[in-house]
Design an enzyme around this catalytic site. Structure first.
Site, short mmCIF file in Angstrom:
data_model
loop_
_atom_site.label_atom_id
_atom_site.label_comp_id
_atom_site.label_asym_id
_atom_site.label_seq_id
_atom_site.Cartn_x
_atom_site.Cartn_y
_atom_site.Cartn_z
CB VAL A 117 132.41 -20.28 1.21
CG1 VAL A 117 132.28 -19.46 2.49
CG2 VAL A 117 133.86 -20.62 0.93
CB CYS A 118 127.79 -18.80 0.02
SG CYS A 118 129.01 -17.48 -0.08
#
Length: 194
Positions: A117-118
Site C-alpha cells: 500500500v504505502c
C-alpha cells in the site's frame, strides 16, 4: 555495460507512513527489523546530507504519530513532514509531491511501512513521472506475504529496482574508504546482528 548506481549526490530518501499505529499492521519481520531498517535510512540521509522526505497519513487516527525516534534523528524533517489527510498514494498529495520535486533529485529511495500500500503506489507514480526509483523491501513489510510478493513484482515490472537495506547502503557508500563510506560505517554497524 556500465552500472548506473545511486550516489548520495543525486538521490533523495522518501519514508512513507512509518507511524506507531501502522507499524502494528505489518506481520512481524524479526525483532524490530523493519523499524530499524527504516530508521537506518533516516540516519543515512543525515550522515550523507541527503534530502529526506517523510510523510504520514491521518496521524490523529489509528495510524498514530510518526515514530518518535525520527524526531531525534532528523528533527527538521520530522517537524516539516507532510501530514496527509487520507490520500493513499503519497505522490497524489500536492504537498508531498512538491517536497519530492523540491529535492531536485531524479533518483529516489522509497520505503513505506507496507510494501503493498504505502510503497507501491508512490513508486509506480514516481517511475511514471520519470524518476529512477529503488524500493527498499525490508524497510517495509507485508500485511500478507502474498500481497507483499505481488507489490514487489508489480514495482519491478514497472521499472523500479527492488533492494534491501544492506544493498542500498553499500551502493551509497561505494567504498568504505570514501567519505560516504566512512559516514555510513556507524549506520551499517548498527544493523549487524550481534
Amino acid at each position: 555495460m556500465a552500472l548506473d548506481l545511486f550516489t548520495p549526490d543525486d538521490t533523495a530518501i522518501l519514508l512513507i507512513d512509518h507511524q506507531v499505529g501502522t507499524m502494528s499492521w505489518v506481520r512481524p519481520t524479526g525483532d524490530g527489523e523493519m523499524k530499524g531498517n527504516a530508521l537506518a535510512l533516516a540516519k543515512a540521509a543525515r550522515a550523507l546530507d541527503m534530502p529526506l522526505v517523510p510523510t504520514t497519513s491521518m496521524e490523529d487516527r489509528a495510524q498514530g504519530p510518526l515514530l518518535e525516534e525520527s524526531a531525534r534523528i532528523a528533527p527538521g524533517e520530522y517537524a516539516n513532514r507532510t501530514k496527509r489527510t487520507g490520500v493513499v498514494n503519497a505522490m497524489d498529495d500536492p504537498a508531498f509531491a512538491a517536497a519530492v520535486k523540491g529535492t531536485g533529485c531524479r533518483n529516489l529511495i522509497v520505503a513505506g511501512v507496507t510494501d503493498d500500500v504505502c510503497t507501491v503506489y508512490p513508486t509506480l507514480t514516481a517511475v511514471d513521472e520519470g524518476y529512477r526509483v529503488q524500493a527498499v523491501a525490508d524497510a517495509g513489510g507485508p500485511m500478507s506475504k502474498a500481497g507483499d510478493d505481488v507489490a514487489l513484482r508489480r514495482m519491478e515490472r514497472a521499472g523500479a529496482g527492488i533492494t534491501s537495506i544492506n544493498m542500498i547502503l553499500t551502493e551509497l557508500a561505494g567504498s568504505w574508504t570514501s567519505r560516504h563510506g566512512q559516514a555510513l560505517l556507524p549506520v551499517v554497524s548498527e544493523l549487524v546482528p550481534g
